[in-house]
Structures are given as C-alpha cells and as structure tokens.
Design an enzyme around this catalytic site. Structure first.
Site, short mmCIF file in Angstrom:
data_model
loop_
_atom_site.label_atom_id
_atom_site.label_comp_id
_atom_site.label_asym_id
_atom_site.label_seq_id
_atom_site.Cartn_x
_atom_site.Cartn_y
_atom_site.Cartn_z
CB SER A 127 4.27 1.82 -0.49
OG SER A 127 3.10 2.27 0.16
CE1 TYR A 137 1.36 0.53 -5.10
CE2 TYR A 137 0.95 0.86 -2.75
CZ TYR A 137 1.57 1.24 -3.92
OH TYR A 137 2.43 2.32 -3.92
#
Length: 241
Positions: free
Chosen positions: A131, A144
């Site tokens: 990401s 995350y």
C-alpha cells in the site's frame, strides 16, 4: 508469456476486489490460478480454482503449498484494515492490532517461505500487494501502516535471499483503488469517492485491473531484473510525500 507449459499462480485474498482482478488477469495470461482465501469465489472462470485458506494459520499454509507440487508465482494479496485511535486502547484495539499484523505481514511471510522452496530458478516470482501506507503514514491506522511498512521491508529482505536463484520479489503499493474496501474507508473518514479522486494528482482513483496489469508485468520475462522494489500505483500521490 503465453504458450508452453501452463504456469501455476497462487493469489491470496483472491476472492474479491484487487485479488480477484489479479486472478482473472493471470488466467488471461495463461496461468492456472489458485485463489486462496477465507471467502469463497462465485462464478469461477475457467483456469481458476479456489482453496479455502486463512493465511495466519501456519499449518494450513504449509499444507496448501505442499499439495501444489509446483508453483511459478505467488501473489500475497490477503489483507485486513481498520482504524484505531491514539488513546491507551483496550482489548478490542489490541486484538485488531494483532489481527492486522498477522494477516498483512505474518501471513505473507508464511506464504512466501512456503513458496520459495517450490519456485523455479530464474522464472519464479513473488509479488506482494502492499500500500502507499507502506511508504508513508496516517494517524488513525497505526497497525495497517506498520504492517504495510513491514511488508515492504520483507519484500526487500526476501529479494536479497532469492536473488542468487534469479527469483524476483517485488511489492506493489496501491493508493486509492475502486474497491469495496476503499468505499468503507471513505465512510470511515467522512469523504466521498469524488473527494478522494480530487486529492490525487491525476484526478482519479485507480481500478483493480490497473494493479493486476502491474502484477502481470512483474510475472513476465521482461521483469527478470526488477526485484526488491516497491512500486506505487497511486496517481502520483506519493511523488510529493
């Protein structure tokens, strides 16, 4: 690379969103694809099978890969996200932290470790779906962000381990992608899809197919000298980070 012997790919989290787009693209490229996920895949296209898998279960991962016999490509796509506050937290917050780290990072390690012994020299490939939050941070997703930064680091370390055999290991770092997960994140932070797009230099959100295109390239013969890289697919958002 089409033609010749059928190559085998495993795509974790391949039942929906980016993972399903990757699986379908690889089928189009001539791969036989195992979509490995906790969620079943409906309407499987020809060339694609489903294996139920929780990537956080080390024994289940080992059993899946041991049963393959051969492997050409692993795509670590299984992921879990969730917002977390900055206060002292509670048991639920701790549980979410551990679940996110286990799914996004430890699961990728289990799968990659199992895959490396089966990937062929010179043509074997691992692609990790990280990401842009593996390249920068946001305040409300510490687990995350930590997991995706860890996945980028794991990519670089494993690329060095696999390099003597000519096996490449790369990460793709998507920004906003048009998926159900993104829609949930829009709601979580109180923005619309249009507002998300407006904050991207190119003015639009990426499609899952665009991420799949990069996977297909990295899986091909033209990418044999690309390894240990974190490739942002974010419309230029990380260019000024």
């Amino acid at each position: 690379m089409k033609g010749g012997a059928t190559r085998l790919a495993v795509v974790t989290g391949g039942a929906r969103g980016i993972g399903l787009a990757i699986a379908r693209r690889l089928v189009a490229e001539g791969f036989a694809v195992v979509a490995a996920s906790r969620t079943p895949v409906s309407d499987l296209p020809a060339g694609m099978t489903h294996a139920r898998l929780d990537v956080t279960d080390r024994a289940a991962v080992a059993a899946l890969f041991a049963g393959l016999g051969k492997l050409d490509l692993l795509v670590n796509n299984a992921g879990l996200a969730g917002g977390q506050g900055s206060d002292a937290g509670d048991d639920a917050d701790d549980a979410l932290w551990h679940a996110i780290l286990a799914t996004n990072l430890t699961g990728a390690w289990y799968c990659s470790r199992a895959a490396l012994a089966r990937l062929p020299a010179r043509t074997g490939r691992i692609v990790n779906i990280a990401s842009v939050l593996g390249l920068r941070g946001v305040a409300d997703q510490p687990a995350y962000v930590a997991a995706k930064h860890g996945l980028v680091g794991l990519t670089r370390a494993m690329a060095m381990q696999a390099a003597p055999r000519g096996i490449t290991v790369n990460a793709i770092c998507p920004g906003w992608v048009d998926t159900a997960m993104a829609a949930r994140r829009y709601a979580e932070i109180g923005i619309t899809a249009a507002q998300a797009a407006a904050g991207i230099p190119t003015g639009r959100v990426a499609s899952p197919a665009e991420v799949a295109d990069i996977v297909a390239f990295l899986a091909g013969p033209g990418a044999g000298s690309i390894t240990g890289q974190a490739i942002a697919v974010d419309g230029g958002s990380s260019a000024h980070a």
